[in-house]
Scaffold this active site. Structure first.
Site, PDB file in Angstrom:
ATOM      1  N   CYS A 274     -20.228  27.639  97.561  1.00  0.00           N
ATOM      2  CA  CYS A 274     -21.554  28.470  97.219  1.00  0.00           C
ATOM      3  C   CYS A 274     -21.666  28.704  95.951  1.00  0.00           C
ATOM      4  CB  CYS A 274     -21.402  29.795  98.137  1.00  0.00           C
ATOM      5  SG  CYS A 274     -21.317  29.423  99.967  1.00  0.00           S
TER       6      CYS A 274
ATOM      7  N   CYS B  60     -24.512  41.041 107.261  1.00  0.00           N
ATOM      8  CA  CYS B  60     -24.652  39.383 106.855  1.00  0.00           C
ATOM      9  C   CYS B  60     -25.709  39.114 106.011  1.00  0.00           C
ATOM     10  CB  CYS B  60     -24.158  38.479 107.890  1.00  0.00           C
ATOM     11  SG  CYS B  60     -22.972  39.053 108.852  1.00  0.00           S
TER      12      CYS B  60
ATOM     13  N   HIS C  66     -28.995  32.511 101.847  1.00  0.00           N
ATOM     14  CA  HIS C  66     -28.298  31.806 100.871  1.00  0.00           C
ATOM     15  C   HIS C  66     -28.317  30.256 101.084  1.00  0.00           C
ATOM     16  CE1 HIS C  66     -24.931  30.776  98.777  1.00  0.00           C
ATOM     17  NE2 HIS C  66     -23.929  30.965  99.679  1.00  0.00           N
TER      18      HIS C  66
ATOM     19  N   LYS D 160     -28.815  38.980 100.705  1.00  0.00           N
ATOM     20  CA  LYS D 160     -29.075  39.875 102.055  1.00  0.00           C
ATOM     21  C   LYS D 160     -30.580  39.416 102.283  1.00  0.00           C
ATOM     22  CE  LYS D 160     -29.037  41.568 105.019  1.00  0.00           C
ATOM     23  NZ  LYS D 160     -28.607  41.859 106.230  1.00  0.00           N
TER      24      LYS D 160
END
Lengths: 400, 487
Positions: free
Chosen positions: A88, A213, A344, A340
Site C-alpha cells: 500500500c 475501516c 484506498h 477513511k
C-alpha cells in the site's frame, strides 16, 4: 556525504481523480483523469516528461503487470517508465522514484502516477492477497482489518488502557475524518458520521467496526516534479518543495523477535526520525502544519500519532479526545478526509496524500484550507503491522 | 517382555448433543429420538484423521524419547489422502526421524488391531525396537441416519516396544471372514449398512466369541481372569453377549462410550483400550478385540509400570475437556453435508507448490524453527540471518522445535471478513516462552474469551483445503489452554 533531498526538487503540478466506486470507468480513465489535471497544472507539454513511474499493487485485478499500462494509456513516447509495487506504500515509492530522478540530474521533468481499480472484484472490502507459494502454506488467515486490529489489543495491554476508552478514541478519529471529508468533493464518502454511529457499526475485525475501516475505492493521483530552477523559469512563484522522502521496510524483527510487542509501527518510528532529520524538523509537534497519515483503520491512525513522535507514547488517546488532530487543532490530521473518506485505491493513496499537502501549501484547498501552512507530512503504510513498508514524505514551501 | 510402553488418546473438544441431531430430523424419522441420549465427539472443521492421530500420538509420546520410535503405523478408514502416505504426514508433524518405516493401514474397522498385532510381532521378531501405532477416524455419515448419532470422531495411539512396558503382550488370535456388515466403496463418502439384527447375531455373535476363546487358550489366560474386555460395537449389549459366550465376567466388559463420545471407527478399540489402561492396576488382564471382516483379539497383562505411564490427558482427560455443541447445522457444515453460500472470498484457491512443501517440510509439518548459533535466539521461521537486531549473525541455525513450547497470545483479533468455515476467524501474534513469535491462526477458541496473555498450545491442524485438486494443507495453530479447562 549524502545531503538529503531537501529543497532539491519541487512539485510542478499535481492531479487527483475523484475517488469512489467508479463503476463507469476503468484504470485507463482514472489515470487520465488525474493526469489531465496534473499536466494542466504543471504547464508543460506531455512530451517534456522524460521519465515516469507507475504505482499499482494488485495487478491481478488492476492494470496488470509492468509499466506498459501507463505508457500506453498516456502515450508516453518511448520514455523510460517503471512500475513499482511496495504494497500500500506503492504510491510513495513511485513519487520517490520521480523525485530522485530529477534530483540526480538524470532528467528535468519526471512523472509519478499511482492508480488502482479495486471495484472489479464482485465483493466489498480489499481483495484477498495471494502472495507467492510459501505464505499460503503457513501465514495466518489474515485480512487487512484483522491484521491491523492486532494493534488495538496489544496497545490496550501495553498501556493498561481500557478497551472502551481506546475504542471511543478510534471512533473520534473516524468522526473527525468524516467531518473533513464532507468538505471534499473528490472524496468517496462525503457525509459526517457521529461517534455514536461509529461505535454502533457492525464488527468487521474486533475491535474494528465498519466505520473504523477506510473505504474501498477506485482512484488515481499523479505528480510532475522538476528542479526549483526549472519551475521558476516556467513562471511558478510559490514553489512546493520536497523536504524529505524516507522509506523504512521491516526486516523481520517485528514478525519474529520478541523485542516487538505488537502495539506500534517500528518502521514509522524510524522513517519519521530520518525524515525529520532530512527536513530539518526539530519538533514535529510544533513545526508540522498538518499530516496525512495512513488511516486504513482508525487504530492505525491512533498508534501512528505516537510513532510519528507527535503524541508522546501512550498519549494519543488523550490528544485525539482533546481535538489535537482536528481541523481546528494544532496539527490537523486527514484534513482531506484521509483514507477513511477517500478509500484506498492502493497505488494512488501515497500520492493522494501529497496532493492534499500540495493544495494546502498553495492555498487551493477551498473550504478545507488551513491558515498559513508551512510543512505537511505524509505517512503511507503498506503491509501489516508485523511486516510492512512505511513511506514518509515531508513537503513544504521552498526555502522554508 | 514386549508390550505397550505408553498410550494416549485424543477426542475433539466439541461434543455434539445428540438431541440436537434428533430434534432436527425427527420430523422425517421419529425413530432417531431413540438414539438421542448423550453426545458425540465432533471434530472441528480443521481436524481430520491425520490431525487427530498427531494429537493422540503427542499424548502417547509425552515423556518418551521420540528418537527411539523406529516405525509409525497409522490405522484409519478415513485418511485424507488415497495416495500420499498419511502416516508420513503424522511422522513429520511429530518430528520423528526420517530413518523410520511408516505404514498406512485401513480398509476395515479392525485395521487398528491388525496393525497392533503386526507391530507387536515386528517388535517380538526384533525387526524394530519400538513402533508407534496411531489410529484415527472421522467417518462421514449422511444426515439423519443412525450412524450420525452412533459415530464419533477420535484417535488413540500406542507405543509398542520391549523392556519396561505398561502392559505385557501375552498373545492374540486373528480370523478373517468376508462378513460385510457394511462397506464403503472406493471414492464413496458414506457407509452402506446391512440389517442390525443380522450383524449382531450372525456377525459379532458368531465370529468374535470363538476368536476370543482361541486367543485366551493360546495365552493360557482363563476367561474369568479378564478384567477389561474392550470390544467396540455400536449396538448395545453386543459386547456383553460376546463376553458371556466366551466366559468373561460381565463386569469386565468395557463401556463403548456411546453416550459420551460415539464410536470412533477404526480407532475405537484403541480408545477403549487406552481408557482401560488408565484404570488398570498391575496384574490385570486386558483383552482388546477388533471386528471387521473377521476379528483380531489381543491379550495383555498390566505390569507394575502401568501406574507410571499415565498420559497427560488420555481418554479420561479428553472426555473431561469438552465443549457442548448444540448447533446441528454447524456439524453439517463442518462435514460438508449442506451446500452453503461461502461468499466470493472463499474462491481464492492457490495450488500447493509441492516442491516448496518438500523443501520446507520441517517448518510446515514439524513447526521446526531455528536457533541462532551465536546469540541463541529462537526464531520462526528458521533463517539464514539471525532475527535478533542486536545479533544478525550469519550461518546455519540449529533446529529449534516450537511445537511443544508453551506460548501466549500477544495480540489477537476476531475477523468477520476473511473467509473461514467457522467465523469469526481468530488469529494473532503468538509469543513463545523462551523466545520466538509469529502470527498464527487460532483454533478451539471460545468467541469472546480470547485475550492478551492467554496461554496457548500449538496444535497441528488443517490450514485449508484445495477441493478442486484434492489437497489438504496442514499447519500449526494456537489453541487457548484456558478454553480446555472450561465446562
Amino acid at each position: 556525504m549524502a545531503t538529503g533531498i531537501r529543497d532539491k526538487v519541487v512539485v510542478l503540478g499535481m492531479g487527483c481523480s475523484r475517488f469512489g466506486e467508479r463503476w463507469d470507468v476503468g484504470e485507463e480513465e482514472l489515470m487520465l483523469e488525474a493526469f489531465r489535471e496534473c499536466i494542466a497544472d504543471a504547464g508543460i507539454p506531455p512530451g517534456e516528461i522524460q521519465a515516469a513511474w507507475l504505482a499499482s499493487c494488485l495487478d491481478e485485478i488492476n492494470v496488470g503487470k509492468s509499466a506498459l499500462p501507463l505508457a500506453m494509456t498516456l502515450r508516453l513516447s518511448n520514455i523510460p517508465v517503471t512500475r513499482v509495487e511496495n504494497y500500500c506504500a506503492s504510491g510513495s515509492e513511485a513519487f520517490r522514484g520521480a523525485v530522485y530522478a530529477v534530483a540526480s540530474g538524470a532528467c528535468d521533468f519526471a512523472l509519478a502516477l499511482g492508480a488502482e481499480k479495486l471495484k472489479d472484484t464482485g465483493y466489498g472490502g480489499l481483495p484477498g492477497l495471494d502472495i507467492g507459494t510459501m505464505p499460503p502454506l503457513w501465514w495466518a488467515n489474515v485480512s487487512a482489518p484483522g491484521a491491523f486490529a492486532q494493534l488495538a489489543s496489544a496497545y490496550v495491554a501495553k498501556y493498561g488502557k481500557s478497551a472502551q476508552d481506546v475504542k471511543r478514541a478510534m471512533a473520534q478519529i473516524s468522526a473527525k475524518s468524516h467531518d473533513n471529508g464532507a468538505k471534499n468533493p473528490k472524496a468517496h464518502l462525503q457525509k459526517p458520521v457521529s461517534v455514536e454511529q461509529i461505535l454502533a457499526s457492525p464488527m468487521i475485525a474486533e475491535p474494528l467496526g465498519l466505520f473504523d475501516c477506510c473505504g474501498v475505492s477506485d482512484g488515481a493521483a499523479c505528480a510532475i516534479v522538476t528542479t526549483p530552477e526549472l519551475a521558476r523559469s516556467l513562471g511558478k512563484k510559490d514553489l512546493v518543495a520536497v523536504k524529505a522522502l524516507q522509506i523504512a521496510v521491516s526486516d523481520g524483527t517485528e514478525a519474529g523477535h520478541n523485542s516487538w510487542d505488537g502495539s506500534y509501527f517500528a518502521t514509522t518510528r524510524l522513517a519519521a526520525q530520518r525524515a525529520y532529520e532530512e527536513a530539518g524538523i526539530k519538533n514535529p509537534r510544533e513545526e508540522l502544519s498538518m499530516i496525512e497519515v495512513h488511516d486504513c483503520f482508525s487504530i492505525t491512525e491512533l498508534v501512528t500519532m505516537e510513532d510519528l513522535h507527535i503524541s508522546p507514547p501512550g498519549h494519543a488517546v488523550k490528544d485525539v479526545m482533546d481535538g489535537f488532530y482536528n481541523s481546528d487543532g494544532p496539527v490537523p490530521c486527514q484534513i482531506d478526509g484521509g483514507l477513511k473518506c477517500f478509500g484506498h485505491p492502493i497505488g494512488a493513496s501515497g500520492i493522494r496524500m501529497i496532493y492534499e499537502i500540495y493544495l494546502q501549501l498553495l492555498g487551493r484547498a477551498g473550504p478545507r484550507q488551513l491558515p498559513n501552512p508551512r510543512f505537511g507530512l505524509t505517512q503511507n503504510i503498506g503491509g501489516f503491522p508485523h511486516q510492512n513498508v512505511c513511506g514518509i514524505s515531508v513537503i513544504g514551501r521552498y526555502g522554508a | 517382555m514386549i508390550g505397550i510402553v505408553s498410550y494416549g488418546a485424543y477426542l475433539p473438544r466439541l461434543r455434539l448433543n445428540k438431541k440436537a441431531i434428533a430434534m432436527a430430523n425427527a420430523w422425517m424419522d421419529p425413530a432417531l429420538l431413540a438414539h438421542a441420549k448423550g453426545e458425540r465427539a465432533m471434530a472441528n472443521w480443521d481436524e481430520d484423521s491425520v490431525t487427530m492421530a498427531v494429537e493422540a500420538a503427542r499424548d502417547c509420546l509425552a515423556g518418551q524419547d521420540r528418537g527411539r520410535v523406529g516405525a509409525l503405523y497409522l490405522a484409519s478408514t478415513s485418511p485424507p489422502f488415497a495416495d500420499r502416505q498419511n502416516a508420513g504426514i503424522v511422522a513429520g508433524a511429530l518430528n520423528l526421524s526420517e530413518q523410520i518405516a511408516t505404514l498406512d493401514l485401513g480398509a476395515s474397522q479392525k485395521a487398528a488391531t491388525s496393525g497392533l498385532l503386526a507391530a507387536l510381532n515386528a517388535v517380538k521378531a526384533g525387526a524394530v525396537q519400538t513402533v508407534l501405532l496411531a489410529a484415527a477416524d472421522k467417518r462421514r455419515t449422511k444426515a439423519a441416519c443412525a450412524q450420525e448419532m452412533q459415530f464419533g470422531d477420535g484417535a488413540a495411539a500406542l507405543l509398542l516396544g520391549s523392556g519396561a512396558v505398561a502392559a505385557e503382550f501375552l498373545g492374540g488370535h486373528s480370523v478373517s471372514v468376508d462378513f460385510v456388515d457394511h462397506y464403503r466403496g472406493q471414492n464413496r463418502a458414506f457407509d452402506y449398512t446391512w440389517e442390525e439384527r443380522w450383524i449382531r447375531d450372525e456377525g459379532y455373535g458368531k465370529i468374535v466369541p470363538p476368536a476370543v476363546i482361541r486367543a485366551l487358550e493360546k495365552t493360557g489366560v482363563k476367561p474369568e481372569q479378564v478384567a477389561h474386555f474392550a470390544l467396540p460395537c455400536v449396538y448395545g449389549g453386543v459386547a456383553a453377549g460376546v463376553a458371556k459366550k466366551a466366559g468373561i465376567r460381565p463386569e469386565a466388559v468395557r463401556d463403548n462410550l456411546a453416550a459420551v463420545c460415539g464410536e470412533t471407527g477404526a480407532a475405537h478399540v484403541l480408545v477403549m483400550l487406552a481408557q482401560a489402561l488408565q484404570e488398570a492396576v498391575p496384574g490385570q488382564i486386558l483383552v482388546a478385540a477388533g471386528f471387521g471382516q473377521g476379528a483380531d483379539v489381543l491379550v495383555f497383562r498390566a505390569t507394575d509400570r502401568v501406574a507410571h505411564c499415565v498420559p497427560p490427558l488420555g481418554v479420561k482427560g479428553y472426555l473431561a475437556r469438552r465443549k457442548e455443541e448444540t448447533n446441528y447445522m454447524k456439524f453439517l457444515t463442518f462435514n460438508q453435508l449442506v451446500l452453503q453460500e461461502r461468499g466470493l472470498r472463499a474462491e481464492r484457491n492457490p495450488q500447493t507448490a509441492l516442491s516448496v512443501l518438500y523443501r520446507k517440510r520441517g517448518m510446515l509439518l514439524g513447526l521446526v524453527g531455528g536457533c541462532c548459533p551465536k546469540c541463541r535466539t529462537p526464531q520462526f521461521p528458521k533463517a539464514e540471518v539471525c532475527v535478533n537486531p542486536q545479533c544478525r549473525a550469519l550461518g546455519p541455525q540449529e533446529d529449534y522445535l516450537f511445537a511443544d513450547r508453551p506460548a501466549r497470545v500477544n495480540s489477537w483479533s476476531a475477523d468477520n471478513l476473511t473467509y473461514t468455515v467457522d467465523p469469526p476467524a481468530h488469529y494473532g501474534m503468538v509469543r513463545f516462552d523462551g523466545g520466538g513469535q509469529f502470527m498464527a491462526d487460532f483454533t478451539d477458541y471460545d468467541v469472546g474469551q480470547v485475550q492478551v496473555g492467554m496461554p496457548v498450545r500449538m496444535v497441528f491442524r488443517i490450514r485449508g483445503k484445495d477441493e478442486e485438486r484434492g489437497m489438504t494443507r496442514y499447519f500449526w495453530k494456537a489453541a487457548p489452554i484456558a478454553a480446555d479447562k472450561e465446562d
